[in-house]
Design a protein around this motif. Structure first.
Motif, PDB file in Angstrom:
ATOM      1  N   UNK A 234      16.128  -8.694 -49.727  1.00  0.00           N
ATOM      2  CA  UNK A 234      17.295  -8.216 -48.982  1.00  0.00           C
ATOM      3  C   UNK A 234      17.297  -6.693 -48.883  1.00  0.00           C
ATOM      4  N   UNK A 235      16.980  -6.024 -49.985  1.00  0.00           N
ATOM      5  CA  UNK A 235      16.939  -4.562 -49.953  1.00  0.00           C
ATOM      6  C   UNK A 235      15.788  -4.057 -49.087  1.00  0.00           C
ATOM      7  N   UNK A 236      14.654  -4.732 -49.126  1.00  0.00           N
ATOM      8  CA  UNK A 236      13.539  -4.350 -48.263  1.00  0.00           C
ATOM      9  C   UNK A 236      13.895  -4.509 -46.796  1.00  0.00           C
ATOM     10  N   UNK A 237      14.557  -5.600 -46.463  1.00  0.00           N
ATOM     11  CA  UNK A 237      14.982  -5.827 -45.084  1.00  0.00           C
ATOM     12  C   UNK A 237      16.005  -4.788 -44.637  1.00  0.00           C
ATOM     13  N   UNK A 238      16.885  -4.397 -45.545  1.00  0.00           N
ATOM     14  CA  UNK A 238      17.874  -3.368 -45.209  1.00  0.00           C
ATOM     15  C   UNK A 238      17.183  -2.028 -44.950  1.00  0.00           C
ATOM     16  N   UNK A 239      16.172  -1.710 -45.774  1.00  0.00           N
ATOM     17  CA  UNK A 239      15.417  -0.473 -45.561  1.00  0.00           C
ATOM     18  C   UNK A 239      14.722  -0.502 -44.206  1.00  0.00           C
ATOM     19  N   UNK A 240      14.182  -1.647 -43.817  1.00  0.00           N
ATOM     20  CA  UNK A 240      13.540  -1.785 -42.504  1.00  0.00           C
ATOM     21  C   UNK A 240      14.555  -1.554 -41.392  1.00  0.00           C
ATOM     22  N   UNK A 241      15.745  -2.126 -41.538  1.00  0.00           N
ATOM     23  CA  UNK A 241      16.744  -1.982 -40.481  1.00  0.00           C
ATOM     24  C   UNK A 241      17.196  -0.525 -40.334  1.00  0.00           C
ATOM     25  N   UNK A 242      17.165   0.217 -41.426  1.00  0.00           N
ATOM     26  CA  UNK A 242      17.578   1.613 -41.372  1.00  0.00           C
ATOM     27  C   UNK A 242      16.480   2.539 -40.863  1.00  0.00           C
ATOM     28  N   UNK A 243      15.223   2.160 -41.114  1.00  0.00           N
ATOM     29  CA  UNK A 243      14.094   2.992 -40.670  1.00  0.00           C
ATOM     30  C   UNK A 243      12.939   2.083 -40.253  1.00  0.00           C
TER      31      UNK A 243
END
Length: 101
Positions: free
Chosen positions: A30-39
């Motif tokens: 989930x945190x990796x996916x959030x990082x992808x969505x932000x950058x």
């Protein structure tokens, strides 16, 4: 820290790595996916998500993250190694979803 800077992809990426070290694959993903969505162009975020997916048993998802990370950072040895690991896992998967014929 995330509460103070909710749009900082590095914080999510770092928390993804910490969760992965603790074996918390779903939280790491989930945190990796959030990082992808932000950058979206940052290969490290794809690497974090790929590792979490692979370790959590989602070989197809892991391949997707590593391959798409390589589209953004084609020279990344970390992403290339991860993609190869995902391919190897897919080739040896024995679950019904991945049963080889």
């Amino acid at each position: 820290a995330i509460a103070l800077a909710p749009h900082d992809e590095a914080l999510y990426s770092n928390r993804s790595a910490a969760n992965a070290r603790l074996g918390r694959w779903a939280a790491a993903l989930e945190d990796g996916k959030r990082a992808i969505s932000l950058r979206p162009g940052w290969g490290k975020a794809y690497s974090r998500a790929g590792l979490a997916a692979l370790s959590g048993g989602d070989e197809e998802g892991a391949y997707w993250y590593f391959a798409n990370g390589l589209r953004r950072e084609p020279q990344s040895p970390e992403l290339a190694k991860g993609r190869e690991g995902a391919i190897a896992a897919l080739c040896s998967a024995s679950t019904a979803r991945h049963k080889r014929r």
